[in-house]
Design an enzyme around this catalytic site. Structure first.
Site, short mmCIF file in Angstrom:
data_model
loop_
_atom_site.label_atom_id
_atom_site.label_comp_id
_atom_site.label_asym_id
_atom_site.label_seq_id
_atom_site.Cartn_x
_atom_site.Cartn_y
_atom_site.Cartn_z
N ASP A 191 66.27 57.13 38.51
CA ASP A 191 67.19 56.20 37.60
C ASP A 191 66.74 54.75 38.08
O ASP A 191 67.52 53.78 38.06
CB ASP A 191 68.66 56.51 38.04
CG ASP A 191 68.91 56.37 39.52
OD1 ASP A 191 67.70 56.27 40.53
OD2 ASP A 191 69.95 56.34 39.98
N HIS A 230 38.64 45.44 37.42
CA HIS A 230 40.28 45.56 37.69
C HIS A 230 40.69 46.09 38.94
O HIS A 230 41.60 46.95 38.80
CB HIS A 230 40.77 46.27 36.34
CG HIS A 230 40.75 45.21 35.13
ND1 HIS A 230 40.50 45.99 33.70
CD2 HIS A 230 40.14 44.04 34.87
CE1 HIS A 230 40.21 44.98 32.78
NE2 HIS A 230 39.87 43.66 33.50
N ASP A 252 41.35 37.26 41.41
CA ASP A 252 41.42 36.83 39.90
C ASP A 252 43.14 37.16 39.95
O ASP A 252 43.44 38.11 39.93
CB ASP A 252 40.88 37.96 39.09
CG ASP A 252 41.10 37.64 37.46
OD1 ASP A 252 42.00 36.83 37.22
OD2 ASP A 252 40.31 38.21 36.87
N ASP A 284 45.47 32.44 34.36
CA ASP A 284 44.22 33.19 34.71
C ASP A 284 43.17 32.54 35.31
O ASP A 284 42.18 32.12 34.60
CB ASP A 284 43.85 33.78 33.34
CG ASP A 284 42.83 35.18 33.53
OD1 ASP A 284 42.67 35.33 34.81
OD2 ASP A 284 42.36 35.71 32.48
N HIS A 323 31.53 42.08 30.68
CA HIS A 323 32.73 41.81 30.17
C HIS A 323 32.32 40.32 29.06
O HIS A 323 31.37 39.98 29.38
CB HIS A 323 33.81 41.52 31.06
CG HIS A 323 33.62 40.50 32.06
ND1 HIS A 323 33.68 39.31 31.93
CD2 HIS A 323 32.97 40.49 33.61
CE1 HIS A 323 33.31 38.57 33.06
NE2 HIS A 323 33.11 39.41 33.91
N HIS A 369 38.65 34.73 26.59
CA HIS A 369 39.88 35.36 25.89
C HIS A 369 40.88 34.36 25.84
O HIS A 369 40.93 33.34 26.33
CB HIS A 369 40.35 36.60 26.35
CG HIS A 369 41.00 36.40 27.89
ND1 HIS A 369 42.18 35.75 28.09
CD2 HIS A 369 40.26 36.69 29.08
CE1 HIS A 369 42.22 35.68 29.46
NE2 HIS A 369 41.17 36.50 30.22
N HIS A 377 45.90 38.11 28.06
CA HIS A 377 44.86 38.17 26.96
C HIS A 377 45.81 37.89 25.57
O HIS A 377 46.25 38.79 25.06
CB HIS A 377 44.07 39.65 26.87
CG HIS A 377 43.30 40.06 27.94
ND1 HIS A 377 42.77 41.12 28.33
CD2 HIS A 377 42.85 39.21 28.95
CE1 HIS A 377 42.14 41.14 29.31
NE2 HIS A 377 42.18 39.81 29.98
N GLU A 400 34.83 32.73 31.90
CA GLU A 400 34.96 33.52 33.13
C GLU A 400 33.63 34.28 33.21
O GLU A 400 33.62 35.43 33.11
CB GLU A 400 35.97 34.18 33.08
CG GLU A 400 36.28 35.06 31.79
CD GLU A 400 37.66 36.09 32.03
OE1 GLU A 400 37.78 36.76 33.16
OE2 GLU A 400 38.57 36.14 31.28
N TYR A 439 27.73 41.05 38.57
CA TYR A 439 28.23 42.20 39.32
C TYR A 439 26.97 42.90 39.84
O TYR A 439 26.42 43.65 39.22
CB TYR A 439 29.18 42.63 39.02
CG TYR A 439 30.19 41.99 38.29
CD1 TYR A 439 31.43 41.38 38.94
CD2 TYR A 439 30.03 41.48 36.84
CE1 TYR A 439 32.28 40.60 38.51
CE2 TYR A 439 31.03 40.58 36.23
CZ TYR A 439 32.15 40.28 37.23
OH TYR A 439 33.28 39.41 36.80
N ARG A 450 32.66 36.21 40.17
CA ARG A 450 32.99 35.80 38.91
C ARG A 450 33.78 34.24 38.97
O ARG A 450 34.40 34.03 40.21
CB ARG A 450 34.36 36.58 38.18
CG ARG A 450 34.91 36.00 36.98
CD ARG A 450 35.50 37.08 36.25
NE ARG A 450 36.60 37.79 36.93
CZ ARG A 450 36.87 39.11 37.51
NH1 ARG A 450 35.69 39.73 37.69
NH2 ARG A 450 37.90 39.42 38.04
N GLU A 495 36.43 31.71 36.99
CA GLU A 495 37.20 31.75 35.90
C GLU A 495 38.27 30.41 35.67
O GLU A 495 38.89 30.18 36.69
CB GLU A 495 38.11 32.95 35.66
CG GLU A 495 38.94 32.91 34.55
CD GLU A 495 39.51 34.50 34.28
OE1 GLU A 495 39.84 34.97 35.47
OE2 GLU A 495 39.92 34.60 33.42
#
Ligand code: GLY
Ligand code: MN
Ligand code: MN
Length: 435
Positions: free
Chosen positions: A39, A241, A258, A269, A348, A352, A359, A383, A387, A405, A407
């Site tokens: 619940d 991710h 990130d 972001d 990638h 965006h 996004h 960004e 890698y 990265r 960004e």
């Protein structure tokens, strides 16, 4: 700090009305509660389109706009019952839906039969089929009834149109107030990053750094994050991710964060990558300088007259030429791009749209592959990254487990790109200065 006013929500509905066709009805449903276990529900967040048009956080609410002879804004919200409010908190109720949220008419969600009557009085229905099981059922039942009497009326079924055809392009161009709100989200994110820079050290855990950062978001008044924070040290930085955030930071590795706080439903972001021990190794420096150049040069491409593809091509070309210079790839730049040989290192895209969703809504290209041209008021990320994870290691063992990265969040203005996150340190010198 600025929040979106009811006046602005009203302006959005006015604009939407002006784009709707005559003799049409538009329905946007609020999000429903989702069960997490037994619940216990997941933390509720309103659907972004519904929020964009109403500023109402209540689950299961419905917005209806009718454009037929005149324009009517109708809200369905949950029934106010004191016996329930004592458990779950105050509901808006029909009175406040009209007085505060400015609806012309308001009903309780248990009066959906009112909606069935309205729906089929219009030639066109703007509704995102599949967005609500309850509404889908209502529409399909209505269509069945409509068909049954068609032999006598001769009236064809209403046309069902995805409302995102109207709403997405509105959300793509940000107003002055939206930009202010996004800046608030970015400023809080900056504060979090500064604390993360200071706290990170060998022996600390990723989740500790996450908590230190997110504490600044919360202390600043941000209710939640725009998306789950990625706090990735060492080879975890090669997983795009990664959200486990449960590993120990080790000497001489990098940490990539990130993250973005959410302010009044708008998200930041941001990504920064820095050395756990306070000093970039020479291998890390090679890659960092390359990604930083791709980031800064791609930002310069964010100007009216260019398209969303221009910063991507700029970043990609710099990264590819860098990989050639480092002797990781050896064909011509054109061939590498054509044959996507860069993919194991950069899988990638560079940008965006950013707004209510990390996004965010908005087209990137049309069906003929023409990329969206930049206009004043658009907000997007830049960004680039490189890698050297498992995919890259099939080609070269050099730079093993380095993932970087960088960004930033960019506003398109008439006078060129405005980097809204420019205050968050990103040069090697600035990042090393935290130690
Ligand atoms: N944090 C998701 C992204 O950068 O697109
Ligand atoms: Mn992003
Ligand atoms: Mn990001």
């Amino acid at each position: 700090m600025k929040k979106i006013s009811q006046k602005e929500f009203q302006n959005r509905r006015k604009n939407l009305f002006s784009n709707m066709e005559e003799n049409s009805i538009l329905i946007v449903s609020g999000e429903e509660e989702k069960v997490r276990n037994n619940d216990v529900n997941y933390e509720f967040r309103q659907s972004s389109d519904f929020w964009y048009l109403t500023g109402i956080e209540e689950p299961e609410a419905l917005l209806i706009l009718i454009k037929k002879d005149s324009e009517k804004y109708i809200l369905f919200t949950q029934e106010k019952k004191v016996e329930e409010e004592v458990w779950t908190g105050y509901k808006i109720g029909v009175e406040k839906a009209k007085s505060f949220y400015l609806a012309d008419l308001a009903y309780n969600t248990n009066q959906l039969d009112k909606l069935s009557e309205l729906l089929f009085s219009c030639e066109k229905i703007y509704y995102n089929l599949g967005s609500s099981k309850k509404l889908d059922d209502l529409i399909f039942t209505g269509l069945d009834n409509f068909k049954r009497i068609k032999s006598r009326t001769g009236i064809p079924n209403p046309l069902i149109i995805d409302p995102s055809i109207l709403i997405d392009s509105m959300r793509l161009i940000k107003t002055h107030d939206e930009i202010e709100v996004i800046k608030n989200a970015i400023d809080l994110t900056e504060k979090g990053f500064i604390e993360a820079f200071k706290y990170s050290a060998p022996g600390k855990y990723e989740y500790e750094v996450q908590q230190i950062m997110e504490m600044e978001f919360r202390l600043g008044g941000s209710k939640r994050n725009g998306y789950p924070s990625i706090v990735a040290s060492g080879k975890n930085s090669c997983i795009l991710h990664y959200i486990e955030n449960d590993q120990k930071l080790t000497k001489d590795t990098l940490i990539l964060i990130d993250a973005g706080s959410e302010w009044d439903y708008y998200s930041a972001d941001i990504t920064r990558t820095w050395p756990v021990s306070g000093k970039f190794t020479s291998e890390q420096t090679d890659i960092y300088e390359l990604v930083l150049e791709a980031n800064t040069k791609a930002i310069e491409e964010c100007k009216v007259g260019n398209s969303i593809n221009d910063p991507h091509i700029k970043a990609l070309t710099i990264l590819v030429e860098g990989l050639k210079h480092l002797k990781i790839l050896d064909k011509s730049t054109d061939e590498i791009i054509e044959e996507k040989l860069y993919f194991p290192f950069y899988m990638h895209s560079t940008s965006h749209w950013l707004g209510l969703d990390v996004h965010d809504s908005g087209k990137y290209k049309d069906r003929d592959e023409n990329f969206t041209e930049f206009q004043e008021g658009m907000v997007l990320t830049i960004e680039p990254g490189l890698y050297f994870g498992d995919m890259a290691q099939k080609i070269s063992k050099k730079y093993k487990d380095i993932g970087i990265r960088i960004e930033d969040d960019i506003l398109i203005t008439k006078s060129g790109p405005k980097n809204l996150s420019e205050k968050i340190p990103k040069s090697i010198k600035e990042l090393e200065n935290f130690y």
